[in-house]
Design an enzyme around this catalytic site. Structure first.
Site, PDB file in Angstrom:
ATOM      1  N   CYS A  30       0.835  -1.211   0.000  1.00 10.02           N
ATOM      2  CA  CYS A  30       0.000   0.000   0.000  1.00 10.02           C
ATOM      3  C   CYS A  30       0.869   1.261   0.000  1.00 10.02           C
ATOM      4  O   CYS A  30       1.516   1.576   1.003  1.00 10.02           O
ATOM      5  CB  CYS A  30      -0.906  -0.046   1.231  1.00 10.02           C
ATOM      6  SG  CYS A  30      -1.766   1.483   1.602  1.00 10.02           S
ATOM      7  N   CYS A  33      -0.024   3.924   2.594  1.00 11.27           N
ATOM      8  CA  CYS A  33       0.383   3.464   3.936  1.00 11.27           C
ATOM      9  C   CYS A  33       1.838   3.830   4.206  1.00 11.27           C
ATOM     10  O   CYS A  33       2.191   4.244   5.315  1.00 11.27           O
ATOM     11  CB  CYS A  33       0.225   1.946   4.056  1.00 11.27           C
ATOM     12  SG  CYS A  33      -1.451   1.344   3.873  1.00 11.27           S
TER      13      CYS A  33
END
Length: 108
Positions: A30, A33
């Site tokens: 991600c 993230c």
């Protein structure tokens, strides 16, 4: 400092504790993230937030916890206090994360 939750037992113990905590649900693949992770880590080191626990869960390693928490996209930050989900934020927007951390700190 952000600690990594390694087991479902540890997760249950932490969310049911007396100390308010914020859990970062993330994944290695991600991109957002990876951008917001260091921001969360910096917040965890600030004195004014020392009464909050900062944790992260790798949703790839612990998918059952992510499913139980209702995480559908990453990153998702969830604040817990005494077993209750008190607040949630989805996305990698530092201002929104700061607001979540401040709200959680006010409950400590």
């Amino acid at each position: 400092m952000v600690a990594e939750i390694k087991t479902e037992e540890e997760y249950k113990q932490l969310i049911n504790g007396d100390k308010p905590i914020i859990v970062d649900f993330w994944a290695t693949w991600c991109g957002p993230c990876k951008m917001i992770g260091p921001v969360f880590d910096k917040m965890s080191q600030k004195e004014e937030y020392s009464k909050i626990g900062f944790y992260k869960v790798d949703t790839e390693e612990l998918p059952d916890i992510a499913q139980e928490a209702g995480v559908t996209s990453m990153p998702t930050f969830i604040a817990y206090h005494k077993g209750e989900k008190v607040s949630q934020m989805i996305g990698a927007i530092p201002q929104n994360l700061l607001k979540l951390v401040q709200e959680t700190a006010s409950k400590a």
